[in-house]
Design a protein around this motif. Structure first.
Motif, PDB file in Angstrom:
ATOM      1  N   TYR A 173      68.550 -23.532   6.940  1.00 12.86           N
ATOM      2  CA  TYR A 173      68.702 -22.501   5.912  1.00 12.86           C
ATOM      3  C   TYR A 173      69.090 -21.167   6.540  1.00 12.86           C
ATOM      4  N   ASN A 174      68.461 -20.851   7.649  1.00 12.05           N
ATOM      5  CA  ASN A 174      68.786 -19.582   8.306  1.00 12.05           C
ATOM      6  C   ASN A 174      70.185 -19.596   8.903  1.00 12.05           C
ATOM      7  N   GLY A 175      70.636 -20.774   9.300  1.00  6.33           N
ATOM      8  CA  GLY A 175      72.025 -20.894   9.749  1.00  6.33           C
ATOM      9  C   GLY A 175      72.977 -20.564   8.623  1.00  6.33           C
ATOM     10  N   ARG A 176      72.625 -21.059   7.464  1.00  9.75           N
ATOM     11  CA  ARG A 176      73.440 -20.792   6.280  1.00  9.75           C
ATOM     12  C   ARG A 176      73.438 -19.293   5.950  1.00  9.75           C
ATOM     13  N   ARG A 177      72.268 -18.679   6.053  1.00  5.21           N
ATOM     14  CA  ARG A 177      72.176 -17.253   5.745  1.00  5.21           C
ATOM     15  C   ARG A 177      72.903 -16.418   6.805  1.00  5.21           C
ATOM     16  N   THR A 178      72.857 -16.887   8.044  1.00  3.72           N
ATOM     17  CA  THR A 178      73.609 -16.202   9.103  1.00  3.72           C
ATOM     18  C   THR A 178      75.096 -16.217   8.779  1.00  3.72           C
ATOM     19  N   GLN A 179      75.558 -17.390   8.338  1.00  3.59           N
ATOM     20  CA  GLN A 179      76.973 -17.531   8.006  1.00  3.59           C
ATOM     21  C   GLN A 179      77.364 -16.558   6.889  1.00  3.59           C
ATOM     22  N   MET A 180      76.501 -16.430   5.903  1.00  3.35           N
ATOM     23  CA  MET A 180      76.779 -15.497   4.797  1.00  3.35           C
ATOM     24  C   MET A 180      76.768 -14.046   5.286  1.00  3.35           C
ATOM     25  N   LEU A 181      75.743 -13.715   6.072  1.00  6.96           N
ATOM     26  CA  LEU A 181      75.611 -12.340   6.548  1.00  6.96           C
ATOM     27  C   LEU A 181      76.815 -11.932   7.388  1.00  6.96           C
ATOM     28  N   LYS A 182      77.198 -12.810   8.314  1.00  3.49           N
ATOM     29  CA  LYS A 182      78.328 -12.481   9.193  1.00  3.49           C
ATOM     30  C   LYS A 182      79.638 -12.475   8.420  1.00  3.49           C
ATOM     31  N   GLY A 183      79.799 -13.443   7.527  1.00  2.00           N
ATOM     32  CA  GLY A 183      81.048 -13.533   6.766  1.00  2.00           C
ATOM     33  C   GLY A 183      81.248 -12.337   5.859  1.00  2.00           C
ATOM     34  N   PHE A 184      80.196 -11.933   5.167  1.00  2.00           N
ATOM     35  CA  PHE A 184      80.331 -10.828   4.218  1.00  2.00           C
ATOM     36  C   PHE A 184      80.358  -9.468   4.903  1.00  2.00           C
ATOM     37  N   ALA A 185      80.212  -9.454   6.234  1.00  2.00           N
ATOM     38  CA  ALA A 185      80.442  -8.201   6.962  1.00  2.00           C
ATOM     39  C   ALA A 185      81.863  -7.718   6.702  1.00  2.00           C
ATOM     40  N   THR A 186      82.772  -8.653   6.448  1.00  2.29           N
ATOM     41  CA  THR A 186      84.151  -8.292   6.092  1.00  2.29           C
ATOM     42  C   THR A 186      84.158  -7.319   4.919  1.00  2.29           C
TER      43      THR A 186
END
Lengths: 154, 315
Positions: B116-129
């Motif tokens: 789950y935290n991997g998924r949230r990491t992906q969202m956090l890093k992706g939406f940095a855009t």
């Protein structure tokens, strides 16, 4: 970015534009990029500099990048025919008015390596680029090299 | 890593229950994820980095006299930019003692939590855009300017493009975003006429954005004019808490995108998991691991406009 600063709008004579090979002295490294205006210096070609006008013998816009290195002479192909109508950008778009048509003006070159070259539309001192037409909305200038000045320094 | 020594109550069954936080599945209305092509074009890459340049055509056509030569155009490709894929990963080591003795599904939930935290990491890093879309040190386009900027330079034109608005999202500024896309210039200075398709907002603006888009009459105004957004535009609304202040962005940010935006997710390796049995370890431990490798890039501002909501009011 100066690549593509000038291009041929109309070669006037039949067929498409063609280029002619000239030499570039050793010392720089690919000092000329395609689309830049060049002049003759001795037996070689040199990149146009800020304010250069008919104190130079203009040859035309480069069709290719030059190939010289620090130690070896290189070559560059130039759209050489002074009949060609070239198109480029004005230095100050707001100055484009009917009065600049058929005036002979100079070249502006921005600072930096291969700085952007533009037509200085209101500087007629020793000008050698004859403005034929312009579009102030799309911000470009059509011009020819003044033929006499193209052949000899004025 | 979880060991018996670190969690003595678990392995000795002293406890009657271990309380787990239930992970929230992504079922929020209009939930924006990094897999959504309306806000991230999905680009599968096969190298460590993706290199791109921008194409610019040769502008509007010229009027021609009867026997005049047809004017020559000059198209250009330039402003190269490189996006290097980045890996994000995590692993857990579970000693066999702990695996055998714990009675509360801790191992299962550890792996679940890691995923789950991997998924949230992906969202956090992706939406940095999107969070960094207004920052000169954040998401840059190939002209080295922020994604939303007042003066994007064009490759084959002397004109500039302004896709940076500041007014908070309201009935008027929403239409400004639509018009900004419609009046946006292509790289050769031609009016592109992009169609607004997707509105992306921070989670805290979702309610207001729903009312703006879907109300029968013009929302939050004192008159009863028709709401053109619900009657004429079928704008798709997306929300993400990864844009808002809680994630380091702003709750006031809002972005309008056309179908032809250039906000890209370059995927080098999708999420990959692995496990290693205790028999293959020197210290009789299980290893569980997961990783993904991707990068986000915005080579062109085309089809994208945003407001940082620093001026004006919502109603």
């Amino acid at each position: 970015m100066a690549r593509g600063d000038f291009w041929i709008k109309d070669p006037l004579v039949g067929g498409g534009p063609s280029s002619t090979k000239f030499t570039v002295a050793a010392g720089g490294a690919a000092s000329i990029v395609a689309g830049e205006m060049v002049y003759r210096s001795g037996t070689d070609l040199v990149l146009g500099a800020n304010g250069d006008a008919n104190t130079r013998v203009w040859v035309g816009a480069a069709a290719t990048d030059s190939t010289e290195t620090a130690s070896a002479r290189g070559e560059v192909y130039i759209y050489y025919n002074p009949l060609y109508i070239l198109r480029g950008r004005p230095s100050t778009n707001a100055n484009l008015a009917a009065s600049v048509r058929n005036t002979q003006v100079t070249l502006d070159v921005a600072s930096g390596t291969n700085g952007k070259q533009t037509i200085d539309e209101d500087d007629t001192t020793n000008g050698t680029f004859r403005i034929i037409d312009f579009d102030s909305t799309e911000q470009f200038v059509d011009f020819q090299l003044a033929i006499t000045d193209h052949l000899t320094a004025g | 890593m979880a060991t018996s020594a670190l969690n003595p109550n678990v392995v000795k069954t002293k406890l009657d229950k271990v309380v787990y936080n239930e992970f929230a599945p992504e079922k929020k209305p209009g939930y924006a994820s990094v897999e959504n092509s309306k806000i991230f074009n999905q680009v599968k890459i096969n190298k460590g980095a993706q290199q791109e340049e921008i194409f610019a055509s040769s502008g509007y056509w010229d009027q021609r006299g009867e026997d005049q030569n047809v004017p020559l155009g000059q198209s250009k490709v330039g402003q190269g930019v490189t996006y290097t894929a980045v890996e994000f990963s995590r692993r857990e080591q579970i000693p066999k003692w702990f695996f055998d003795d714990e009675k509360f599904n801790m191992v299962t939930n550890m792996i679940r939590g890691m995923a789950y935290n991997g998924r949230r990491t992906q969202m956090l890093k992706g939406f940095a855009t999107w969070r960094n879309a207004f920052s000169s040190t954040g998401t840059l386009t190939s002209d080295s300017l922020s994604l939303c900027n007042n003066s994007h330079t064009l490759l084959n034109s002397n004109k500039t493009v302004d896709n940076y608005l500041t007014e908070k999202l309201n009935d008027g500024s929403l239409f400004d975003l639509i018009s900004t896309l419609a009046e946006m210039l292509t790289q050769d200075g031609v009016l592109a006429g992009y169609t607004a398709e997707t509105l992306l907002v921070a989670n805290r603006r979702f309610k207001g954005a729903c009312e703006l888009l879907d109300s029968e009459l013009s929302a939050e105004t004192a008159n009863n004019a028709i709401n053109v957004y619900s009657s004429k535009y079928g704008i798709f609304l997306l929300q993400s808490e990864m844009i808002g202040a809680a994630a380091g962005g702003s709750d006031h940010y809002a972005f309008m995108l056309s179908r032809y935006h250039e906000v890209n997710r370059y995927i080098r390796e999708a999420l990959t998991t692995w496990s290693k049995d205790w028999t293959q370890s020197d210290n009789r431990s299980f290893i569980y691991g997961a990783a993904y490798r991707e990068v986000y890039g915005t080579p062109d501002f085309a089809g994208t406009a945003g407001t940082d909501g620093t001026t004006g009011a919502y109603a």
